[in-house]
Design a protein around this motif. Structure first.
Motif, short mmCIF file in Angstrom:
data_model
loop_
_atom_site.label_atom_id
_atom_site.label_comp_id
_atom_site.label_asym_id
_atom_site.label_seq_id
_atom_site.Cartn_x
_atom_site.Cartn_y
_atom_site.Cartn_z
N GLU A 139 0.83 -1.42 -0.13
CA GLU A 139 -0.04 0.10 -0.13
C GLU A 139 0.88 1.25 -0.09
N ASP A 143 0.43 4.22 -2.62
CA ASP A 143 0.51 5.54 -2.24
C ASP A 143 1.46 6.44 -2.92
N TYR A 146 0.29 7.01 -6.57
CA TYR A 146 -0.71 7.96 -6.52
C TYR A 146 -0.44 9.19 -6.51
N LYS A 147 0.49 9.69 -5.37
CA LYS A 147 0.75 10.98 -5.11
C LYS A 147 1.78 11.65 -6.30
N THR A 150 -0.18 12.59 -9.42
CA THR A 150 -1.28 13.71 -9.03
C THR A 150 -0.26 15.05 -9.09
N ARG A 190 -10.27 -0.85 -8.69
CA ARG A 190 -11.49 0.18 -8.29
C ARG A 190 -12.83 -0.84 -8.18
N THR A 209 -9.43 8.65 -10.11
CA THR A 209 -10.04 8.01 -8.61
C THR A 209 -9.49 8.67 -7.54
N GLU A 210 -10.43 9.15 -6.57
CA GLU A 210 -10.03 9.94 -5.72
C GLU A 210 -9.35 8.98 -4.28
N ASN A 211 -8.96 7.87 -4.44
CA ASN A 211 -8.56 6.86 -3.47
C ASN A 211 -7.45 6.22 -4.03
N LEU A 212 -6.76 5.21 -3.45
CA LEU A 212 -5.81 4.38 -4.00
C LEU A 212 -6.43 3.22 -4.56
N ARG A 213 -7.74 2.90 -4.50
CA ARG A 213 -8.17 1.89 -5.23
C ARG A 213 -8.72 2.21 -6.76
N ASN A 214 -7.72 2.25 -7.61
CA ASN A 214 -7.68 2.74 -8.79
C ASN A 214 -7.26 1.94 -10.10
#
Length: 235
Positions: A139, A143, A146-147, A150, A190, A209-214
């Protein structure tokens, strides 16, 4: 004078070398070798001096690179040990390095592409850089990715999909490109994914997607951006 005395006197005269007379053949050979011996000796000394100079230069350059690796134009390096722990660490002078333009996290370097291509071509492109499509195992790594996605300015204002190294040869049989075992407990699908369709055998990160599950499975011929991963280099 008796005959024997005359013969002895004659031989004594023949054995003398008068001033100005050429030296015997053996003496001439030795004198001719002297310049060659000198030349060979000089070359040996010169070679030794050059070798010593190269060794000193090599050690000096290695030491400078180890001390200031950020000066290397093709690498980005940071200390391997946090500043708070350097004084007590036996490896306080080591560095973790990634190729310039890559992002480092823990023991790996990551490349976020600006162009798009299908999954196979994406993997080939990563392989050409000595890497592979990213394999996500924790995770914390998910994370980080994902960051980074972004924050990447080249992705701002776009709906970005990025290939990762997950692919199925048969429906539902997922495998990472680097042969890392697939761990369902460290998967970040997702909601409603994967669809497990024969037409959707490759996986992307859908960063909107606005969370880690993407994660989302898509057709492998879809043109998407990609994330490559390689091991960070310790110096």
């Amino acid at each position: 004078m008796e005959k024997s005395d005359a013969v002895a006197a004659t031989m004594n005269q023949r054995g003398r070398v008068s001033p100005g007379t050429a030296a015997p053949a053996e003496g001439r050979s030795c004198s001719r070798l002297n310049p060659w011996v000198f030349l060979v000796s000089a070359l040996a000394v010169k070679t030794a001096l050059v070798t010593v100079g190269l060794v000193v230069l090599f050690h000096r350059s290695c030491g400078q690179y180890k001390t200031l690796p950020q000066n290397a134009p093709e690498w980005h390096c940071i200390p391997n040990v946090p500043a708070s722990k350097r004084s007590s660490s036996p490896v306080e002078d080591s560095w973790k390095c990634c190729p310039e333009g890559w992002r480092r996290f823990q023991e790996s370097c990551y490349y976020f592409s600006a162009d798009r291509m299908p999954w196979d071509e994406s993997q080939q492109n990563c392989s050409g850089m000595g890497s592979h499509l990213v394999a996500i195992n924790t995770e914390a790594e998910q994370d980080f990715l994902y960051k980074q996605i972004t924050r990447e300015l080249k992705y701002q204002g776009q709906e970005i999909n990025l290939y990762i190294g997950l692919r199925a040869q048969e429906v539902g049989q997922w495998h990472w490109a680097d042969q890392t075992p697939y761990n369902v407990t460290a998967a970040f699908w997702r909601p409603g994914e994967p669809s497990n369709s024969t037409n959707e055998m490759c996986v992307i990160i859908h960063h909107k997607t606005e969370n880690l599950r993407n994660w989302n499975d898509v057709p492998c011929r879809t043109h998407c951006n990609r994330i490559c991963e390689t091991a960070a280099v310790t110096i």
